[in-house]
Design a protein around this motif. Structure first.
Motif, PDB file in Angstrom:
ATOM      1  N   VAL A 208      25.803 -14.567  37.707  1.00  0.00           N
ATOM      2  CA  VAL A 208      24.589 -13.794  37.952  1.00  0.00           C
ATOM      3  C   VAL A 208      24.287 -13.703  39.445  1.00  0.00           C
ATOM      4  CG1 VAL A 208      23.011 -15.751  37.721  1.00  0.00           C
ATOM      5  CG2 VAL A 208      22.211 -13.447  37.204  1.00  0.00           C
ATOM      6  N   GLN A 209      24.676 -14.731  40.216  1.00  0.00           N
ATOM      7  CA  GLN A 209      24.416 -14.700  41.654  1.00  0.00           C
ATOM      8  C   GLN A 209      25.248 -13.626  42.347  1.00  0.00           C
ATOM      9  OE1 GLN A 209      22.075 -16.017  43.161  1.00  0.00           O
ATOM     10  NE2 GLN A 209      21.422 -17.857  42.095  1.00  0.00           N
ATOM     11  N   LEU A 212      23.491 -10.350  41.539  1.00  0.00           N
ATOM     12  CA  LEU A 212      22.259 -10.219  42.321  1.00  0.00           C
ATOM     13  C   LEU A 212      22.575  -9.861  43.773  1.00  0.00           C
ATOM     14  CD1 LEU A 212      20.111 -13.185  40.965  1.00  0.00           C
ATOM     15  CD2 LEU A 212      19.583 -10.747  40.778  1.00  0.00           C
ATOM     16  N   ALA A 215      23.435  -6.235  43.893  1.00  0.00           N
ATOM     17  CA  ALA A 215      22.228  -5.419  43.735  1.00  0.00           C
ATOM     18  C   ALA A 215      21.415  -5.411  45.028  1.00  0.00           C
ATOM     19  CB  ALA A 215      21.381  -5.944  42.577  1.00  0.00           C
ATOM     20  N   MET A 216      21.356  -6.555  45.713  1.00  0.00           N
ATOM     21  CA  MET A 216      20.684  -6.606  47.013  1.00  0.00           C
ATOM     22  C   MET A 216      21.372  -5.693  48.015  1.00  0.00           C
ATOM     23  SD  MET A 216      19.619 -10.569  47.734  1.00  0.00           S
ATOM     24  CE  MET A 216      20.690 -11.501  46.652  1.00  0.00           C
ATOM     25  N   SER A 375      12.434  -4.077  47.107  1.00  0.00           N
ATOM     26  CA  SER A 375      13.078  -4.440  45.841  1.00  0.00           C
ATOM     27  C   SER A 375      14.225  -5.412  46.083  1.00  0.00           C
ATOM     28  CB  SER A 375      13.599  -3.183  45.142  1.00  0.00           C
ATOM     29  OG  SER A 375      12.545  -2.287  44.852  1.00  0.00           O
ATOM     30  N   LEU A 379      14.736  -9.372  44.722  1.00  0.00           N
ATOM     31  CA  LEU A 379      15.960  -9.920  44.126  1.00  0.00           C
ATOM     32  C   LEU A 379      16.434 -11.154  44.888  1.00  0.00           C
ATOM     33  CD1 LEU A 379      18.029  -6.736  43.192  1.00  0.00           C
ATOM     34  CD2 LEU A 379      16.606  -8.173  41.709  1.00  0.00           C
ATOM     35  N   LEU A 382      14.361 -13.993  43.715  1.00  0.00           N
ATOM     36  CA  LEU A 382      14.817 -14.375  42.371  1.00  0.00           C
ATOM     37  C   LEU A 382      16.113 -15.172  42.453  1.00  0.00           C
ATOM     38  CD1 LEU A 382      14.733 -14.220  39.277  1.00  0.00           C
ATOM     39  CD2 LEU A 382      15.869 -11.987  39.442  1.00  0.00           C
ATOM     40  N   SER A 383      17.032 -14.719  43.295  1.00  0.00           N
ATOM     41  CA  SER A 383      18.308 -15.415  43.446  1.00  0.00           C
ATOM     42  C   SER A 383      18.101 -16.844  43.928  1.00  0.00           C
ATOM     43  CB  SER A 383      19.191 -14.642  44.432  1.00  0.00           C
ATOM     44  OG  SER A 383      20.396 -15.332  44.685  1.00  0.00           O
TER      45      SER A 383
END
Length: 422
Positions: A208-209, A212, A215-216, A375, A379, A382-383
């Motif tokens: 997931v990292q 993320l 996405a960043m 945004s 993220l 969140l990460s």
């Protein structure tokens, strides 16, 4: 820094030049082929899509090829694409050449990041990556303006021939300066078998990292291109500059990119996530301010390099973040993350265009960019929270006291703590 980084930076300089120089030569290319400027704009769109597709495709196809050899093959492909573009008899052939050249882009930067990081000590990895990306940033300051002037004076074909020459120099530099593959070295020659290696590379996308971080990349750097894509109408219609001034304004933007890249590379080795928080926060604020400062010549000229600096300060840490999270199989993820930059560019340009079409004003793409950067910041937070949670020991998982039997008799009261080697 090792000389091999200069060879990688030279290749990056050629790639950065060919990617962006077409923007200043679109009218000449359109006139030569007898097509409209919007049609000629497909040369930019086609290149961006080629990067997105080519990055994972060539990373997988080259899974069994040593990295130094793969970099040389990619530079060869880049040269071929630019030669095709320079000699194209019709528009369709030139578009094909642009796509061929673009296929090398993502995988070159993806593999080049791994090789650059392997050339230095672990605490200097991000700085080494930023040195390679310096070639890309300097291309915006030197290569693109010089290529544009060369194309306007001698013809756009000369520009693409010159870029092909840069590719040849980059290929020779890699051949001469990048160390040959060795186990544990920058080339990473000790690869598993092809099929198992590809499975290992694909497995990185279950992290997931990694997702993320990508996405960043899309959102953060997309914020920059939401503004920069429409910088010409913004500077002429809002700030009041002449169209001839846009070139040196882009040079200011490029200088900001160079500074942000170098500073970001150094700071990312010390505090990666705090740097991301700072850069993305500053980028969101500066883009929001650019909505207003774009209406004044001096304020616009001051804000523009700040957009480049804070935007590109995120590149080394995001690329290193992906490499850190995929240490056992980084090639595919690293290449895909480069494609994510171009995906962010395309997404931001589209969203900025929607804002303009909606009548929100010529500076409205800056609002889009600010929201995208914010945004990306969300993220990043969140990460970090997920990473902190994963690192926090679970009390319920702590070892319970063990009962030890001695001489056939059980002794519940005697507790033996696990040793360090257990």
């Amino acid at each position: 820094m090792p000389l091999a980084l200069l060879a990688l930076a030279l290749g990056a300089f050629g790639i950065g030049t060919t990617e962006f120089v077409i923007m200043g030569l679109l009218p000449e290319v359109a006139d030569d082929f007898g097509v409209s400027v919007p049609t000629a704009g497909y040369l930019t769109t086609g290149y961006a899509l080629g990067v997105v597709v080519g990055a994972p495709l060539l990373a997988v196809l080259g899974a069994r090829v040593p990295r130094k050899r793969m970099l040389m093959l990619l530079m060869g492909l880049f040269v071929v694409g630019n030669v095709v573009s320079a000699a194209a008899p019709v528009f369709g052939v030139m578009l094909t050449g642009r796509v061929i050249a673009s296929l090398a882009h993502g995988t070159f930067f993806g593999i080049g990041s791994i090789v650059a990081a392997g050339l230095v000590a672990p605490h200097r990895k991000a700085a080494a990556i930023s040195m390679m990306f310096t070639g890309l940033t300097v291309a915006n300051v030197v290569g693109v303006p010089a290529g544009t002037m060369l194309g306007q004076e001698l013809g756009w074909r000369v520009t693409f021939a010159a870029v092909a020459g840069l590719g040849v120099l980059g290929l020779l530099g890699i051949a001469a300066l990048v160390p040959a593959g060795r186990a544990g070295g920058p080339d990473g020659a000790a690869h598993p078998a092809g099929r198992s290696r590809v499975r290992g590379e694909l497995a990185a996308f279950r992290n997931v990292q990694v997702l993320l971080a990508m996405a960043m990349t899309v959102l953060g750097f997309g914020g920059v291109f939401a503004a920069i894509t429409y910088i010409a109408p913004m500077m002429t219609d809002a700030a009041g500059y002449e169209s001839s001034s846009v070139t040196w304004l882009l040079v200011l933007f490029g200088l900001g990119m160079v500074a942000g890249n170098l500073v970001g590379g150094r700071l990312a080795d010390r505090a990666l996530m705090p740097l991301l928080f700072t850069a993305l926060s500053a980028l969101a604020v500066v883009l929001a301010l650019f909505v207003f400062t774009a209406h004044d010549k001096v304020a616009a000229a001051v804000t523009l390099p700040l957009v480049g600096a804070f935007g590109f300060a995120t590149v080394p840490p995001l690329q290193k973040r992906v490499l850190d999270q995929t240490a056992d199989a980084p090639t595919l993820a690293s290449a895909v993350n480069i494609g994510a930059f171009n995906l962010g560019n395309a997404l931001a340009a589209w969203l900025g265009g929607l804002a303009l079409d909606a009548g929100a004003g010529v500076t409205s793409p800056n609002w889009v960019g600010a929201l995208l950067a914010a945004s990306a910041l969300a993220l990043a937070v969140l990460s970090a929270l997920l990473e902190r949670r994963a690192a926090t020991p679970d009390p319920s998982a702590s070892a319970s006291p063990r009962v030890v039997a001695t001489g056939g008799t059980r002794h519940p009261a005697r507790v033996v703590q696990p040793s360090a080697t257990e």
